[in-house]
Scaffold this motif. Structure first.
Motif, PDB file in Angstrom:
ATOM      1  N   PHE A   1      54.370  24.826  32.027  1.00 12.82           N
ATOM      2  CA  PHE A   1      53.478  25.981  32.098  1.00 12.82           C
ATOM      3  C   PHE A   1      52.524  25.833  30.915  1.00 12.82           C
ATOM      4  O   PHE A   1      52.971  25.728  29.773  1.00 12.82           O
ATOM      5  N   GLU A   2      51.229  25.810  31.170  1.00 11.06           N
ATOM      6  CA  GLU A   2      50.290  25.630  30.053  1.00 11.06           C
ATOM      7  C   GLU A   2      48.918  26.207  30.375  1.00 11.06           C
ATOM      8  O   GLU A   2      48.500  26.249  31.528  1.00 11.06           O
ATOM      9  N   ASN A   3      48.239  26.667  29.321  1.00 11.56           N
ATOM     10  CA  ASN A   3      46.920  27.281  29.475  1.00 11.56           C
ATOM     11  C   ASN A   3      45.862  26.543  28.655  1.00 11.56           C
ATOM     12  O   ASN A   3      44.929  27.146  28.132  1.00 11.56           O
ATOM     13  N   LEU A   4      45.982  25.233  28.566  1.00 13.20           N
ATOM     14  CA  LEU A   4      45.059  24.458  27.738  1.00 13.20           C
ATOM     15  C   LEU A   4      43.619  24.546  28.238  1.00 13.20           C
ATOM     16  O   LEU A   4      42.674  24.539  27.433  1.00 13.20           O
ATOM     17  N   ASP A   5      43.424  24.621  29.542  1.00 14.93           N
ATOM     18  CA  ASP A   5      42.059  24.739  30.060  1.00 14.93           C
ATOM     19  C   ASP A   5      41.423  26.054  29.630  1.00 14.93           C
ATOM     20  O   ASP A   5      40.245  26.099  29.245  1.00 14.93           O
ATOM     21  N   VAL A   6      42.181  27.135  29.717  1.00 13.25           N
ATOM     22  CA  VAL A   6      41.654  28.433  29.283  1.00 13.25           C
ATOM     23  C   VAL A   6      41.300  28.397  27.799  1.00 13.25           C
ATOM     24  O   VAL A   6      40.244  28.882  27.379  1.00 13.25           O
ATOM     25  N   GLN A   7      42.166  27.794  27.007  1.00 13.72           N
ATOM     26  CA  GLN A   7      41.910  27.685  25.575  1.00 13.72           C
ATOM     27  C   GLN A   7      40.677  26.835  25.287  1.00 13.72           C
ATOM     28  O   GLN A   7      40.025  26.999  24.253  1.00 13.72           O
ATOM     29  N   ALA A   8      40.338  25.942  26.206  1.00 12.15           N
ATOM     30  CA  ALA A   8      39.137  25.112  26.057  1.00 12.15           C
ATOM     31  C   ALA A   8      37.888  25.808  26.594  1.00 12.15           C
ATOM     32  O   ALA A   8      36.807  25.197  26.632  1.00 12.15           O
ATOM     33  N   GLY A   9      38.029  27.060  27.021  1.00 16.21           N
ATOM     34  CA  GLY A   9      36.885  27.822  27.497  1.00 16.21           C
ATOM     35  C   GLY A   9      36.542  27.602  28.951  1.00 16.21           C
ATOM     36  O   GLY A   9      35.456  27.952  29.402  1.00 16.21           O
ATOM     37  N   LYS A  10      37.486  27.048  29.730  1.00 15.49           N
ATOM     38  CA  LYS A  10      37.246  26.784  31.145  1.00 15.49           C
ATOM     39  C   LYS A  10      37.849  27.883  32.008  1.00 15.49           C
ATOM     40  O   LYS A  10      38.875  28.462  31.656  1.00 15.49           O
ATOM     41  N   ILE A  11      37.232  28.135  33.157  1.00 14.93           N
ATOM     42  CA  ILE A  11      37.825  28.996  34.168  1.00 14.93           C
ATOM     43  C   ILE A  11      38.709  28.117  35.041  1.00 14.93           C
ATOM     44  O   ILE A  11      38.255  27.110  35.587  1.00 14.93           O
ATOM     45  N   VAL A  12      39.960  28.450  35.146  1.00 17.44           N
ATOM     46  CA  VAL A  12      40.900  27.634  35.909  1.00 17.44           C
ATOM     47  C   VAL A  12      40.484  27.571  37.375  1.00 17.44           C
ATOM     48  O   VAL A  12      40.206  28.595  37.991  1.00 17.44           O
ATOM     49  N   SER A  13      40.431  26.382  37.928  1.00 18.89           N
ATOM     50  CA  SER A  13      40.038  26.195  39.316  1.00 18.89           C
ATOM     51  C   SER A  13      41.211  26.514  40.238  1.00 18.89           C
ATOM     52  O   SER A  13      42.333  26.056  40.017  1.00 18.89           O
TER      53      SER A  13
ATOM     54  N   GLU B   1      48.530  27.875  39.481  1.00 19.50           N
ATOM     55  CA  GLU B   1      48.532  26.427  39.660  1.00 19.50           C
ATOM     56  C   GLU B   1      49.929  25.892  39.977  1.00 19.50           C
ATOM     57  O   GLU B   1      50.121  25.163  40.951  1.00 19.50           O
ATOM     58  N   VAL B   2      50.908  26.230  39.144  1.00 19.40           N
ATOM     59  CA  VAL B   2      52.243  25.663  39.362  1.00 19.40           C
ATOM     60  C   VAL B   2      52.913  26.251  40.596  1.00 19.40           C
ATOM     61  O   VAL B   2      53.619  25.546  41.335  1.00 19.40           O
ATOM     62  N   ASN B   3      52.695  27.540  40.868  1.00 17.45           N
ATOM     63  CA  ASN B   3      53.247  28.118  42.083  1.00 17.45           C
ATOM     64  C   ASN B   3      52.465  27.662  43.307  1.00 17.45           C
ATOM     65  O   ASN B   3      53.036  27.502  44.402  1.00 17.45           O
TER      66      ASN B   3
ATOM     67  N   ILE C   1      43.060  33.568  48.487  1.00 15.48           N
ATOM     68  CA  ILE C   1      41.800  34.103  47.974  1.00 15.48           C
ATOM     69  C   ILE C   1      42.013  35.412  47.211  1.00 15.48           C
ATOM     70  O   ILE C   1      41.209  35.782  46.342  1.00 15.48           O
ATOM     71  N   ASP C   2      43.110  36.111  47.487  1.00  8.30           N
ATOM     72  CA  ASP C   2      43.360  37.394  46.828  1.00  8.30           C
ATOM     73  C   ASP C   2      43.596  37.249  45.328  1.00  8.30           C
ATOM     74  O   ASP C   2      43.492  38.237  44.586  1.00  8.30           O
ATOM     75  N   PHE C   3      43.910  36.042  44.869  1.00  9.91           N
ATOM     76  CA  PHE C   3      44.214  35.852  43.455  1.00  9.91           C
ATOM     77  C   PHE C   3      42.995  35.421  42.633  1.00  9.91           C
ATOM     78  O   PHE C   3      43.103  35.239  41.421  1.00  9.91           O
ATOM     79  N   VAL C   4      41.850  35.270  43.276  1.00  5.27           N
ATOM     80  CA  VAL C   4      40.654  34.847  42.547  1.00  5.27           C
ATOM     81  C   VAL C   4      40.269  35.846  41.450  1.00  5.27           C
ATOM     82  O   VAL C   4      40.000  35.441  40.310  1.00  5.27           O
ATOM     83  N   PRO C   5      40.223  37.173  41.714  1.00  4.91           N
ATOM     84  CA  PRO C   5      39.875  38.105  40.632  1.00  4.91           C
ATOM     85  C   PRO C   5      40.867  38.061  39.467  1.00  4.91           C
ATOM     86  O   PRO C   5      40.461  38.087  38.298  1.00  4.91           O
ATOM     87  N   ALA C   6      42.175  37.991  39.760  1.00  9.26           N
ATOM     88  CA  ALA C   6      43.178  37.941  38.696  1.00  9.26           C
ATOM     89  C   ALA C   6      43.055  36.655  37.894  1.00  9.26           C
ATOM     90  O   ALA C   6      43.210  36.657  36.662  1.00  9.26           O
ATOM     91  N   ASN C   7      42.775  35.553  38.570  1.00  6.96           N
ATOM     92  CA  ASN C   7      42.589  34.287  37.872  1.00  6.96           C
ATOM     93  C   ASN C   7      41.390  34.356  36.937  1.00  6.96           C
ATOM     94  O   ASN C   7      41.440  33.877  35.797  1.00  6.96           O
ATOM     95  N   TYR C   8      40.300  34.961  37.402  1.00  7.00           N
ATOM     96  CA  TYR C   8      39.110  35.095  36.555  1.00  7.00           C
ATOM     97  C   TYR C   8      39.421  35.954  35.330  1.00  7.00           C
ATOM     98  O   TYR C   8      39.027  35.628  34.202  1.00  7.00           O
TER      99      TYR C   8
END
Length: 258
Positions: free
Chosen positions: A41-53, A74-76, A185-192
């Motif tokens: 489980f990791e959030n390195l992309d978020v820490q790099a200022g990226k929006i997770v795809s 991502e992992v789920n 698609i329902d998780f797009v707002p939460a991901n953002y």
């Protein structure tokens, strides 16, 4: 959940599963454990200022071919790809984290798998106190021991489940959910929100978790926490040590090089 570049054999190799792979309970339990032990489980992309795809092909490429991990979607999401390939019915559910002092929206994703006449909560992306194996939704109010951890599901009159974990001898609420199926698609707002909002924990702090048979290893910013057979050790890291720890303990050499 499908991705054109997802291949079941590549997935099983990535997680180190060498046993049978069928649409049965034993396989469900085995691949969840193996993925937890090999995909952080990791959030390195978020820490790099990226929006997770949330593009399924991006998730499959990131975890299966780049050797990365990811956070809950991502992992789920990857786990759901494996269930689809195995022919195991499942649904995504949205969950409300319950450990904050103020009420939060349903920003977490979990998976409900249905196999051999039973429904199982599967979750590979809840961080520090996430479950370590599928939990039978029929076992409401029962203490479930998973390695050195203990969990419990309760169910209220509205049909809402609550996952609890034993933390330092006391029950601690983790998240609540019901069985309403959610589309990807329902998780797009939460991901953002989780990728960008300044109050989101993933924006505020580096968080990496890898489960092990004896416990888990957690990196929260510069604090390394090792949980082994219920015993906890903490170590403050110097900034220059973080990259080496990400590589050695979490297998994230590719992320460190980016």
């Amino acid at each position: 959940m499908q991705a054109s570049n997802f291949d079941l054999s590549t997935y099983l190799q990535r997680i180190g599963h060498t046993g049978p792979a069928a649409a049965d309970t034993a396989t469900l339990q085995a691949i969840m454990r193996q993925q937890l032990f090999t995909v952080p489980f990791e959030n390195l992309d978020v820490q790099a200022g990226k929006i997770v795809s949330l593009v399924p092909e991006d998730i499959a490429d990131k975890i299966l071919r780049q050797g990365r991990g990811g956070y809950c979607y991502e992992v789920n999401g990857l786990f759901a790809m494996a269930l689809q390939a195995l022919g195991i019915p499942y649904r995504f559910v949205s969950a409300r984290p319950m450990f904050y002092p103020a009420r939060r929206p349903r920003t977490h994703m979990a998976v409900i798998a249905e196999v051999e006449g039973r429904r199982w909560l599967c979750d590979l992306g809840f961080g520090s106190y996430g479950i370590r194996a599928p939990m039978d939704l029929g076992a409401v109010g029962v203490d479930i021991a998973q390695d050195s951890d203990t969990f419990q599901l309760t169910l209220d009159e509205r049909g809402e489940y609550l996952l609890k974990a034993k933390v330092e001898g006391e029950w601690a609420n983790q998240y609540a959910f019901d069985l309403s199926p959610q589309e990807w698609i329902d998780f797009v707002p939460a991901n953002y929100l989780n990728s960008t909002h300044p109050e989101a924990i993933f924006v505020q702090k580096l968080l990496v978790v890898l489960h092990q048979s004896s416990g888990r290893v957690i990196l929260l910013d510069d604090m390394l926490k090792t949980v082994k057979n219920g015993q906890v050790e903490k170590k403050q890291l110097a900034r220059e040590e973080i990259g080496e720890v990400l590589n050695r303990l979490f297998g994230l050499a590719t992320a460190v090089q980016q």
